[in-house]
Design a protein around this motif. Structure first.
Motif, PDB file in Angstrom:
ATOM      1  N   THR A   1      66.183   6.057  -3.758  1.00 10.93           N
ATOM      2  CA  THR A   1      67.011   7.190  -3.325  1.00 10.93           C
ATOM      3  C   THR A   1      68.319   7.242  -4.102  1.00 10.93           C
ATOM      4  O   THR A   1      68.818   8.328  -4.431  1.00 10.93           O
ATOM      5  CB  THR A   1      67.273   7.110  -1.813  1.00 10.93           C
ATOM      6  OG1 THR A   1      66.022   7.132  -1.115  1.00 10.93           O
ATOM      7  CG2 THR A   1      68.110   8.297  -1.347  1.00 10.93           C
TER       8      THR A   1
ATOM      9  N   GLU B   1      69.387  10.503  -6.207  1.00 10.08           N
ATOM     10  CA  GLU B   1      70.627  11.239  -5.959  1.00 10.08           C
ATOM     11  C   GLU B   1      71.374  11.543  -7.260  1.00 10.08           C
ATOM     12  O   GLU B   1      72.043  12.570  -7.369  1.00 10.08           O
ATOM     13  CB  GLU B   1      71.536  10.453  -5.014  1.00 10.08           C
ATOM     14  CG  GLU B   1      71.078  10.460  -3.558  1.00 10.08           C
ATOM     15  CD  GLU B   1      71.085  11.856  -2.954  1.00 10.08           C
ATOM     16  OE1 GLU B   1      71.955  12.664  -3.335  1.00 10.08           O
ATOM     17  OE2 GLU B   1      70.213  12.138  -2.112  1.00 10.08           O
TER      18      GLU B   1
ATOM     19  N   LYS C   1      68.678  14.326  -9.053  1.00  6.82           N
ATOM     20  CA  LYS C   1      67.877  15.258  -8.265  1.00  6.82           C
ATOM     21  C   LYS C   1      67.990  16.712  -8.725  1.00  6.82           C
ATOM     22  O   LYS C   1      67.084  17.517  -8.473  1.00  6.82           O
ATOM     23  CB  LYS C   1      68.240  15.151  -6.786  1.00  6.82           C
ATOM     24  CG  LYS C   1      69.656  15.590  -6.438  1.00  6.82           C
ATOM     25  CD  LYS C   1      69.908  15.406  -4.951  1.00  6.82           C
ATOM     26  CE  LYS C   1      71.321  15.829  -4.561  1.00  6.82           C
ATOM     27  NZ  LYS C   1      71.567  15.612  -3.105  1.00  6.82           N
TER      28      LYS C   1
END
Length: 201
Positions: free
Chosen positions: A86, A90, A93
């Protein structure tokens, strides 16, 4: 003063060139074909994502992507891998040149519907896909394309053994890096290496 300035310029150009010209290795054993070194590529695949749509190599044509192998009921390393992936997501993205591909190694339980719920719970966009398919196909991809491990093992508390690696794949389907998906330091290196590959796109 002039000598100091000249020394500064030399250092600037030396280190500047070093960073600009940084290259990542091609992983796997090369073969010489028609006088040219050829490196292993990710095999052709057709899998199904969380939206019930087919995902193939062509889905990632001209893109850099990060792959991993996980399963939703995993209680060991997968939650930590998800946190680190993640972090990478981030950063990139909103960059259409970078994608993320998570393969379930437990397709019997990780249905399309469950993968969809998982993706929605993370608030992900279309650049991160969760895919399923036959066990044989996924395990073969893990071992023979991505240089990682995935197989069932009744002795493991969750029933599966799998590598906790993130695999960095370039626009030509070559694996260019393997990173410990539970290690924040490796996460930072992965982000830096993605930026190196982006320079060549």
């Amino acid at each position: 003063m002039k000598k100091i300035y000249c020394a500064f310029l030399i250092c600037f150009f030396l280190f500047g060139c070093k960073e600009t010209d940084a290259k990542l290795p091609f992983l796997g054993n090369s073969q010489e074909i028609d006088g040219k070194l050829e490196y292993p590529k990710i095999k052709d695949f057709t899998l199904t994502n969380q939206d019930g749509k087919f995902v193939t190599n062509r889905t990632f044509a001209g893109k850099i992507y990060v792959a991993d192998f996980i399963f939703l009921s995993c209680t060991s390393i997968c939650p930590r891998m998800n946190i680190q992936m993640t972090k990478v997501y981030e950063v990139f993205k909103n960059d259409p040149r970078v994608a993320f591909l998570s393969h379930t190694i437990d397709p019997d339980r990780d249905t399309v519907e469950k993968l969809k719920q998982h993706a929605e719970s993370l608030g992900l966009n279309k650049h991160w896909q969760f895919v399923t398919g036959s066990k044989e196909k996924i395990y073969d991809l893990a071992t023979n394309s991505y240089f990682t491990t995935a197989y069932p093992d009744a002795r493991d508390r969750d029933g599966y053994v799998h590598g906790g690696s993130f695999l960095l794949v370039d626009e030509n389907r070559h694996v260019r890096g393997i990173y410990d998906g539970t290690n924040p330091a490796d996460t930072k290196k992965l982000i830096a290496d993605i930026n190196i590959l982006l320079q060549d796109l």
